[in-house]
Write an enzyme that holds these catalytic residues in place. Structure first.
Site, PDB file in Angstrom:
ATOM      1  N   CYS A 108      -1.559  -4.772   8.048  1.00 47.24           N
ATOM      2  CA  CYS A 108      -1.153  -3.460   8.568  1.00 47.24           C
ATOM      3  C   CYS A 108      -0.482  -3.609   9.941  1.00 47.24           C
ATOM      4  CB  CYS A 108      -2.347  -2.530   8.703  1.00 47.24           C
ATOM      5  SG  CYS A 108      -3.425  -2.512   7.269  1.00 47.24           S
ATOM      6  N   CYS A 112       0.818  -1.221   0.000  1.00 50.67           N
ATOM      7  CA  CYS A 112       0.000   0.000   0.000  1.00 50.67           C
ATOM      8  C   CYS A 112       0.847   1.264   0.000  1.00 50.67           C
ATOM      9  CB  CYS A 112      -0.900   0.012   1.227  1.00 50.67           C
ATOM     10  SG  CYS A 112       0.066  -0.051   2.743  1.00 50.67           S
TER      11      CYS A 112
HETATM   12 FE1  FES Z   1      -1.268   0.285   4.378  1.00 46.10          FE
HETATM   13 FE2  FES Z   1      -2.840  -0.451   6.264  1.00 46.10          FE
HETATM   14  S1  FES Z   1      -3.364  -0.170   4.202  1.00 46.10           S
HETATM   15  S2  FES Z   1      -0.712  -0.222   6.385  1.00 46.10           S
END
Ligand code: FES
Length: 124
Positions: free
Chosen positions: A103, A34
């Site tokens: 995460c 992400c």
């Molecule tokens: Fe990137 Fe949670 S979506 S750390």
């Protein structure tokens, strides 16, 4: 599963957020999936985590896990604190949606990398 009350509390009122200018160790990790980034600063006194701060550029789960993880290790000996793992962090938050479990790895990895940096700076 939606975010728990604990997640929302830590996200909206993060504990130990910020940075330590004269940190004894700094750990930084990024999540390639992400692009979120977490940085953890530690101070160590007499083998204990005397202070810890974090800066997280990321989602609500990343911020909440950073916040609760710093609370979990603050004041602990390095040996105890290194037992921190993402499962304990998730359960301290009352759970995370499956899609957000990755995460929680950031907090564990950033903390361990800060301790590694501390040992590296200190030398043998
Ligand atoms: Fe990137 Fe949670 S979506 S750390």
């Amino acid at each position: 599963m939606a975010y728990t009350r604990e997640v929302m509390d830590h996200f909206l009122n993060p504990r130990n957020s910020g940075e330590i200018e004269d940190a004894d160790g700094i750990g930084e990790v990024g999540n390639p999936r992400c692009g979120d980034v977490m940085k953890i600063y530690i101070k160590v006194e007499s083998g204990r985590i005397s202070d810890i701060k974090f800066k997280t550029f990321g989602c609500a789960a990343a911020i909440a896990t950073s916040s609760v993880a710093t609370e979990m290790v603050k004041g602990k000996s390095l040996e105890e604190a290194l037992k921190l793992n993402n499962r304990d962090v998730v359960s301290a938050l009352g759970g995370l949606p499956d899609i957000k479990l990755h995460c929680s790895l950031l907090a564990e990895q950033a903390f361990k990398s800060a301790v590694f940096d501390y040992y590296k700076r200190r030398g043998p």
